[in-house]
Design an enzyme around this catalytic site. Structure first.
Site, PDB file in Angstrom:
ATOM      1  N   HIS A  20       0.818  -1.228   0.000  1.00  0.00           N
ATOM      2  CA  HIS A  20       0.000   0.000   0.000  1.00  0.00           C
ATOM      3  C   HIS A  20       0.847   1.273   0.000  1.00  0.00           C
ATOM      4  O   HIS A  20       0.308   2.370  -0.197  1.00  0.00           O
ATOM      5  CB  HIS A  20      -0.928   0.035   1.215  1.00  0.00           C
ATOM      6  CG  HIS A  20      -1.958  -1.057   1.228  1.00  0.00           C
ATOM      7  ND1 HIS A  20      -2.814  -1.275   0.178  1.00  0.00           N
ATOM      8  CD2 HIS A  20      -2.244  -2.008   2.156  1.00  0.00           C
ATOM      9  CE1 HIS A  20      -3.598  -2.313   0.457  1.00  0.00           C
ATOM     10  NE2 HIS A  20      -3.269  -2.782   1.642  1.00  0.00           N
ATOM     11  N   ASP A  45      -2.690 -10.863  -2.305  1.00  0.00           N
ATOM     12  CA  ASP A  45      -3.266 -10.321  -1.062  1.00  0.00           C
ATOM     13  C   ASP A  45      -4.724  -9.922  -1.366  1.00  0.00           C
ATOM     14  O   ASP A  45      -5.032  -9.515  -2.487  1.00  0.00           O
ATOM     15  CB  ASP A  45      -2.450  -9.097  -0.630  1.00  0.00           C
ATOM     16  CG  ASP A  45      -2.832  -8.567   0.747  1.00  0.00           C
ATOM     17  OD1 ASP A  45      -2.078  -8.834   1.701  1.00  0.00           O
ATOM     18  OD2 ASP A  45      -3.870  -7.877   0.855  1.00  0.00           O
ATOM     19  N   HIS A  83      -6.289  -7.404  -0.487  1.00  0.00           N
ATOM     20  CA  HIS A  83      -6.417  -5.958  -0.738  1.00  0.00           C
ATOM     21  C   HIS A  83      -5.615  -5.572  -1.981  1.00  0.00           C
ATOM     22  O   HIS A  83      -4.580  -6.184  -2.273  1.00  0.00           O
ATOM     23  CB  HIS A  83      -5.900  -5.168   0.466  1.00  0.00           C
ATOM     24  CG  HIS A  83      -6.593  -5.510   1.750  1.00  0.00           C
ATOM     25  ND1 HIS A  83      -6.064  -6.394   2.675  1.00  0.00           N
ATOM     26  CD2 HIS A  83      -7.789  -5.105   2.239  1.00  0.00           C
ATOM     27  CE1 HIS A  83      -6.906  -6.507   3.688  1.00  0.00           C
ATOM     28  NE2 HIS A  83      -7.962  -5.739   3.448  1.00  0.00           N
ATOM     29  N   ASP A 125      -4.470 -12.894   3.495  1.00  0.00           N
ATOM     30  CA  ASP A 125      -5.729 -12.454   4.100  1.00  0.00           C
ATOM     31  C   ASP A 125      -6.952 -12.758   3.228  1.00  0.00           C
ATOM     32  O   ASP A 125      -8.073 -12.371   3.562  1.00  0.00           O
ATOM     33  CB  ASP A 125      -5.671 -10.965   4.480  1.00  0.00           C
ATOM     34  CG  ASP A 125      -4.982 -10.108   3.439  1.00  0.00           C
ATOM     35  OD1 ASP A 125      -4.722 -10.617   2.325  1.00  0.00           O
ATOM     36  OD2 ASP A 125      -4.700  -8.931   3.724  1.00  0.00           O
TER      37      ASP A 125
HETATM   38 ZN    ZN Z   1      -4.162  -7.299   2.748  1.00  0.00          ZN
END
Ligand code: ZN
Length: 308
Positions: A125, A162, A164, A246
């Site tokens: 991120h 991931d 996200h 995740d």
């Molecule tokens: Zn994540």
């Protein structure tokens, strides 16, 4: 030798406070579980701090100075609600990034076919001038640029499974046609990016947003039908993996329904691709994964998939 595992003991110095999902206990548990897995194909290494000059390909100098300046001597500094800078976070982030670059050295000098870096804080991120979503420095993007600068690697691909979207990596690769980024992620959750029509300057970005409830079948189909064909077309010289766990059914931060075995599947799929197309060169680094049991078991499947 097949697989190097590169980590650093100081990655656990990054303190996020009580009840923060990105805890040092994650890494302690992962490393304990991986160390208990005995294999003649695996060798462990400790990384070192990244040299700052390799930073400035992806982060600005002023951003680095800002993080340095905000680093507290006592009470943690809150960059945002999720992203906590404790007194040793900078050290942890520097050795995390340095560990991935050490993995690049080991793979590109030909000592190992691939590598996994169990590290924290995570990185995908982190944008050129912004820390967010538990991330300070974009480990995978810095390492990909390191491979280009130090070893003259031409085309780098990052595959991000991931749950996200890796907004930081996408931003860094957007206008670089020799850098490829592909992500499967849950639509509509943090960080709110990763739409299908975000494709980069030369179709070098592939986003596959998937609905809550995505299971093994839909996840695999996304790779078989969309990401692997695009990767094939891009023809990378090396593959990096943003390995977040995740998307596991037991993860508290998202709503996918993957199991440990799906992480073996995706690892094997990417490893097979690398063996066929990139002389095996693949470097993976840990991103998310917040149910510690699910994370440790999935990481073990990941390493099994790499070290075959
Ligand atoms: Zn994540």
């Amino acid at each position: 030798m097949s697989t190097a595992i590169v980590t650093h003991k100081d990655c656990i110095l990054h303190e996020t406070g009580i009840n923060h999902p990105e805890s040092k206990e994650r890494l302690i548990a992962v490393n304990k579980s991986l160390k208990a897995f005995k294999s003649s194909k695996i060798k462990w290494f400790e990384g070192q701090e990244i040299e700052s000059k390799y930073f400035y390909e992806v982060h600005t100098k002023s951003y680095f100075q800002d993080i340095k300046k905000k680093s507290p001597t006592d009470e943690p500094y809150r960059i945002d609600a999720d992203t906590i800078l404790s007194k040793d976070s900078l050290r942890a982030a520097l050795v995390a990034t340095g560990s991935v670059c050490k993995a690049v050295d080991l793979v590109l000098k030909g000592n190992f076919r691939n590598a996994f870096c169990p590290i924290r804080p995570p990185g995908h991120h982190a944008e050129p001038e912004r820390a967010m979503g538990f991330c300070f420095f974009n480990n995978v993007a810095i390492a990909a640029n390191y491979a280009k600068i130090k070893y003259g690697i031409n085309k780098c691909a990052v595959i991000d499974f991931d749950v996200h979207h890796g907004n930081g990596t996408q931003k860094m690769f957007w206008d670089k046609p020799n850098m490829f980024y592909a992500s499967t992620h849950q639509e509509g959750i943090f960080p709110g990016t990763g739409f299908k029509d975000e494709t980069g300057i030369k179709n070098n970005i592939i986003n596959v947003p998937l609905p809550a409830g995505t299971d093994s079948e839909l996840f695999k189909k996304s790779y078989d039908d969309l990401i692997i064909p695009a990767l094939n077309k891009f023809a990378p010289d090396i593959i990096f993996v943003s390995a977040g766990f995740d998307a596991h059914i037991d993860d508290p931060l998202a709503d996918f329904r993957l199991t440990n075995k799906d992480f073996y599947w995706i690892t094997k799929r990417l490893n097979d691709f690398a063996i066929k197309n990139c002389k095996g060169k693949l470097i993976s680094c840990l991103e998310g994964g917040y149910n510690i049991k699910a994370l440790t078991e999935s990481c073990l499947e990941h390493v099994k998939g790499l070290s075959i």
